[in-house]
Scaffold this motif. Structure first.
Motif, PDB file in Angstrom:
ATOM      1  N   LYS A   1      16.776  -1.416   9.393  1.00 18.34           N
ATOM      2  CA  LYS A   1      17.876  -1.683   8.451  1.00 18.34           C
ATOM      3  C   LYS A   1      17.348  -2.179   7.119  1.00 18.34           C
ATOM      4  O   LYS A   1      17.874  -1.831   6.063  1.00 18.34           O
ATOM      5  CB  LYS A   1      18.823  -2.739   9.029  1.00 18.34           C
ATOM      6  CG  LYS A   1      19.627  -2.264  10.214  1.00 18.34           C
ATOM      7  CD  LYS A   1      20.478  -3.396  10.750  1.00 18.34           C
ATOM      8  CE  LYS A   1      21.111  -3.016  12.070  1.00 18.34           C
ATOM      9  NZ  LYS A   1      21.785  -4.153  12.712  1.00 18.34           N
ATOM     10  N   TRP A   2      16.317  -3.044   7.158  1.00 16.64           N
ATOM     11  CA  TRP A   2      15.832  -3.670   5.932  1.00 16.64           C
ATOM     12  C   TRP A   2      14.773  -2.852   5.218  1.00 16.64           C
ATOM     13  O   TRP A   2      14.737  -2.810   3.994  1.00 16.64           O
ATOM     14  CB  TRP A   2      15.253  -5.062   6.245  1.00 16.64           C
ATOM     15  CG  TRP A   2      16.180  -5.950   6.993  1.00 16.64           C
ATOM     16  CD1 TRP A   2      17.539  -6.095   6.796  1.00 16.64           C
ATOM     17  CD2 TRP A   2      15.856  -6.804   8.070  1.00 16.64           C
ATOM     18  NE1 TRP A   2      18.048  -6.996   7.683  1.00 16.64           N
ATOM     19  CE2 TRP A   2      17.042  -7.453   8.476  1.00 16.64           C
ATOM     20  CE3 TRP A   2      14.681  -7.105   8.744  1.00 16.64           C
ATOM     21  CZ2 TRP A   2      17.067  -8.378   9.514  1.00 16.64           C
ATOM     22  CZ3 TRP A   2      14.713  -8.030   9.757  1.00 16.64           C
ATOM     23  CH2 TRP A   2      15.898  -8.645  10.141  1.00 16.64           C
ATOM     24  N   MET A   3      13.882  -2.244   5.974  1.00 14.86           N
ATOM     25  CA  MET A   3      12.762  -1.516   5.381  1.00 14.86           C
ATOM     26  C   MET A   3      12.529  -0.228   6.168  1.00 14.86           C
ATOM     27  O   MET A   3      11.540  -0.106   6.893  1.00 14.86           O
ATOM     28  CB  MET A   3      11.496  -2.384   5.389  1.00 14.86           C
ATOM     29  CG  MET A   3      11.653  -3.721   4.693  1.00 14.86           C
ATOM     30  SD  MET A   3      10.188  -4.767   4.891  1.00 14.86           S
ATOM     31  CE  MET A   3       9.145  -4.109   3.598  1.00 14.86           C
ATOM     32  N   PRO A   4      13.426   0.740   6.057  1.00 10.34           N
ATOM     33  CA  PRO A   4      13.303   1.945   6.900  1.00 10.34           C
ATOM     34  C   PRO A   4      11.996   2.697   6.707  1.00 10.34           C
ATOM     35  O   PRO A   4      11.447   3.237   7.670  1.00 10.34           O
ATOM     36  CB  PRO A   4      14.509   2.788   6.491  1.00 10.34           C
ATOM     37  CG  PRO A   4      15.016   2.209   5.225  1.00 10.34           C
ATOM     38  CD  PRO A   4      14.572   0.795   5.175  1.00 10.34           C
ATOM     39  N   GLU A   5      11.474   2.727   5.479  1.00 15.87           N
ATOM     40  CA  GLU A   5      10.234   3.461   5.237  1.00 15.87           C
ATOM     41  C   GLU A   5       9.064   2.801   5.964  1.00 15.87           C
ATOM     42  O   GLU A   5       8.156   3.483   6.433  1.00 15.87           O
ATOM     43  CB  GLU A   5       9.947   3.587   3.738  1.00 15.87           C
ATOM     44  CG  GLU A   5       9.611   2.294   3.019  1.00 15.87           C
ATOM     45  CD  GLU A   5      10.781   1.326   2.797  1.00 15.87           C
ATOM     46  OE1 GLU A   5      10.522   0.171   2.423  1.00 15.87           O
ATOM     47  OE2 GLU A   5      11.948   1.721   2.981  1.00 15.87           O
ATOM     48  N   ILE A   6       9.098   1.480   6.080  1.00  9.48           N
ATOM     49  CA  ILE A   6       8.054   0.760   6.818  1.00  9.48           C
ATOM     50  C   ILE A   6       8.270   0.939   8.320  1.00  9.48           C
ATOM     51  O   ILE A   6       7.340   1.212   9.078  1.00  9.48           O
ATOM     52  CB  ILE A   6       8.059  -0.741   6.453  1.00  9.48           C
ATOM     53  CG1 ILE A   6       7.582  -0.955   5.014  1.00  9.48           C
ATOM     54  CG2 ILE A   6       7.224  -1.557   7.431  1.00  9.48           C
ATOM     55  CD1 ILE A   6       6.104  -0.806   4.799  1.00  9.48           C
TER      56      ILE A   6
ATOM     57  N   VAL B   1      11.698  -3.405  15.698  1.00  8.89           N
ATOM     58  CA  VAL B   1      11.396  -2.361  14.703  1.00  8.89           C
ATOM     59  C   VAL B   1      12.573  -1.405  14.569  1.00  8.89           C
ATOM     60  O   VAL B   1      13.013  -1.090  13.454  1.00  8.89           O
ATOM     61  CB  VAL B   1      10.101  -1.605  15.089  1.00  8.89           C
ATOM     62  CG1 VAL B   1       9.903  -0.384  14.206  1.00  8.89           C
ATOM     63  CG2 VAL B   1       8.901  -2.532  15.006  1.00  8.89           C
ATOM     64  N   ASP B   2      13.105  -0.931  15.700  1.00 10.57           N
ATOM     65  CA  ASP B   2      14.180   0.071  15.686  1.00 10.57           C
ATOM     66  C   ASP B   2      15.511  -0.477  15.201  1.00 10.57           C
ATOM     67  O   ASP B   2      16.240   0.202  14.472  1.00 10.57           O
ATOM     68  CB  ASP B   2      14.379   0.656  17.091  1.00 10.57           C
ATOM     69  CG  ASP B   2      13.186   1.473  17.551  1.00 10.57           C
ATOM     70  OD1 ASP B   2      12.374   1.879  16.704  1.00 10.57           O
ATOM     71  OD2 ASP B   2      13.065   1.689  18.776  1.00 10.57           O
ATOM     72  N   GLU B   3      15.841  -1.694  15.598  1.00 11.78           N
ATOM     73  CA  GLU B   3      17.170  -2.243  15.297  1.00 11.78           C
ATOM     74  C   GLU B   3      17.225  -3.047  14.005  1.00 11.78           C
ATOM     75  O   GLU B   3      18.168  -2.920  13.246  1.00 11.78           O
ATOM     76  CB  GLU B   3      17.645  -3.120  16.467  1.00 11.78           C
ATOM     77  CG  GLU B   3      17.779  -2.379  17.777  1.00 11.78           C
ATOM     78  CD  GLU B   3      18.839  -1.290  17.731  1.00 11.78           C
ATOM     79  OE1 GLU B   3      19.887  -1.489  17.088  1.00 11.78           O
ATOM     80  OE2 GLU B   3      18.607  -0.217  18.335  1.00 11.78           O
TER      81      GLU B   3
ATOM     82  N   TYR C   1       0.845  -1.200   0.000  1.00 10.15           N
ATOM     83  CA  TYR C   1       0.000   0.000   0.000  1.00 10.15           C
ATOM     84  C   TYR C   1       0.878   1.247   0.000  1.00 10.15           C
ATOM     85  O   TYR C   1       1.982   1.243   0.522  1.00 10.15           O
ATOM     86  CB  TYR C   1      -0.905   0.020   1.235  1.00 10.15           C
ATOM     87  CG  TYR C   1      -1.957  -1.051   1.204  1.00 10.15           C
ATOM     88  CD1 TYR C   1      -3.184  -0.834   0.599  1.00 10.15           C
ATOM     89  CD2 TYR C   1      -1.728  -2.293   1.789  1.00 10.15           C
ATOM     90  CE1 TYR C   1      -4.160  -1.822   0.569  1.00 10.15           C
ATOM     91  CE2 TYR C   1      -2.689  -3.286   1.766  1.00 10.15           C
ATOM     92  CZ  TYR C   1      -3.905  -3.049   1.147  1.00 10.15           C
ATOM     93  OH  TYR C   1      -4.861  -4.022   1.117  1.00 10.15           O
ATOM     94  N   PRO C   2       0.373   2.341  -0.557  1.00  9.75           N
ATOM     95  CA  PRO C   2       1.159   3.589  -0.547  1.00  9.75           C
ATOM     96  C   PRO C   2       1.293   4.152   0.870  1.00  9.75           C
ATOM     97  O   PRO C   2       0.419   3.958   1.715  1.00  9.75           O
ATOM     98  CB  PRO C   2       0.350   4.525  -1.445  1.00  9.75           C
ATOM     99  CG  PRO C   2      -1.026   3.977  -1.467  1.00  9.75           C
ATOM    100  CD  PRO C   2      -0.911   2.497  -1.251  1.00  9.75           C
ATOM    101  N   ALA C   3       2.381   4.851   1.105  1.00  5.64           N
ATOM    102  CA  ALA C   3       2.601   5.490   2.410  1.00  5.64           C
ATOM    103  C   ALA C   3       1.432   6.403   2.742  1.00  5.64           C
ATOM    104  O   ALA C   3       0.920   7.111   1.883  1.00  5.64           O
ATOM    105  CB  ALA C   3       3.902   6.285   2.395  1.00  5.64           C
ATOM    106  N   GLY C   4       0.995   6.334   3.974  1.00  6.70           N
ATOM    107  CA  GLY C   4      -0.091   7.192   4.430  1.00  6.70           C
ATOM    108  C   GLY C   4      -1.478   6.627   4.225  1.00  6.70           C
ATOM    109  O   GLY C   4      -2.452   7.215   4.704  1.00  6.70           O
TER     110      GLY C   4
ATOM    111  N   LEU D   1       0.306  -1.739  10.112  1.00  9.41           N
ATOM    112  CA  LEU D   1       1.538  -1.464  10.855  1.00  9.41           C
ATOM    113  C   LEU D   1       1.269  -1.030  12.296  1.00  9.41           C
ATOM    114  O   LEU D   1       2.161  -0.544  12.980  1.00  9.41           O
ATOM    115  CB  LEU D   1       2.360  -0.405  10.117  1.00  9.41           C
ATOM    116  CG  LEU D   1       2.883  -0.857   8.753  1.00  9.41           C
ATOM    117  CD1 LEU D   1       3.613   0.276   8.053  1.00  9.41           C
ATOM    118  CD2 LEU D   1       3.780  -2.079   8.876  1.00  9.41           C
ATOM    119  N   SER D   2       0.037  -1.246  12.747  1.00  6.92           N
ATOM    120  CA  SER D   2      -0.317  -0.975  14.139  1.00  6.92           C
ATOM    121  C   SER D   2      -0.284  -2.300  14.897  1.00  6.92           C
ATOM    122  O   SER D   2      -1.124  -3.170  14.693  1.00  6.92           O
ATOM    123  CB  SER D   2      -1.712  -0.352  14.212  1.00  6.92           C
ATOM    124  OG  SER D   2      -2.074  -0.151  15.557  1.00  6.92           O
TER     125      SER D   2
END
Length: 196
Positions: free
Chosen positions: A84-89, A78-80, A45-48, A56-57
């Motif tokens: 690294k793999w999917m920063p936008e997600i 999520v942070d670590e 899905y597009p961002a937003g 993603l909740s």
């Protein structure tokens, strides 16, 4: 003979059907699969978009040691790792912990639960206190939040993954034995077959 325990759902509609538990090894495998599936589906899905936001909740219900630790580990993943793999997600993931009491870790000292609240704030875990879950569907949690003035507010919380960590209950076998032993009515420390 030990028959163990089972997760308690407090009879809340939809919990047994839609939530994942943290009781046995297969539960952890199921949680992992659901998390990865939600992340993969969200990436389509597009961002937003509302559906991406819902997927993603990640919601944890239960502010005892298990729920607090799991929420912290999930945010750490999520942070670590995910970052690294999917920063936008990873930037869009929201971890929420819902607790019916005014604090997490209520059985422990004020110092410990105050520290937990601080860590949650620093790590961006959304802490929703004084909030009791009333119903669960495949995409939404309905809850009642007790406000400072004593009134309540109904919350609708969309989720992609729901992890239920509210404690344990006796299995059906144990409950049926409870009913057959009169001494069990006054037992305070578990199953009491003959001499308490």
């Amino acid at each position: 003979m030990g028959v163990g325990a089972q997760p308690t759902t407090f009879g809340i509609p939809g919990v047994a059907k839609y939530a994942s538990f943290l009781k046995e090894l297969p539960d952890s495998v199921q949680v992992r699969k659901k998390l990865l599936s939600a992340i993969e589906r969200a990436s389509l899905y597009p961002a937003g978009s509302p559906e991406r936001k819902r997927l993603l909740s990640f919601v944890v219900v239960g502010g005892g040691p298990t729920g607090v630790e799991f929420a912290g580990e999930l945010q750490d993943y999520v942070d670590e790792d995910l970052h690294k793999w999917m920063p936008e997600i990873a930037d869009e993931v929201k971890v929420t912990l819902i607790e019916a009491m005014p604090n997490v870790l209520n059985a422990f000292s004020k110092k410990l639960w105050s520290y937990a609240h601080e860590v949650f704030t620093e790590t961006n875990i959304d802490l929703v206190l004084n909030t009791a879950v009333k119903n669960v569907t495949d995409t939404t949690i309905t809850a009642q939040k007790k406000l400072a003035d004593g009134k309540t507010e109904t919350l609708e919380i969309p989720y992609g993954v729901l992890v239920w960590a509210t404690g344990n209950a006796p299995r059906d076998l144990t409950k049926s034995l409870f009913k057959k032993i009169p001494e069990q009515n006054t037992a305070r420390r578990g199953f009491c077959p003959s001499i308490c």
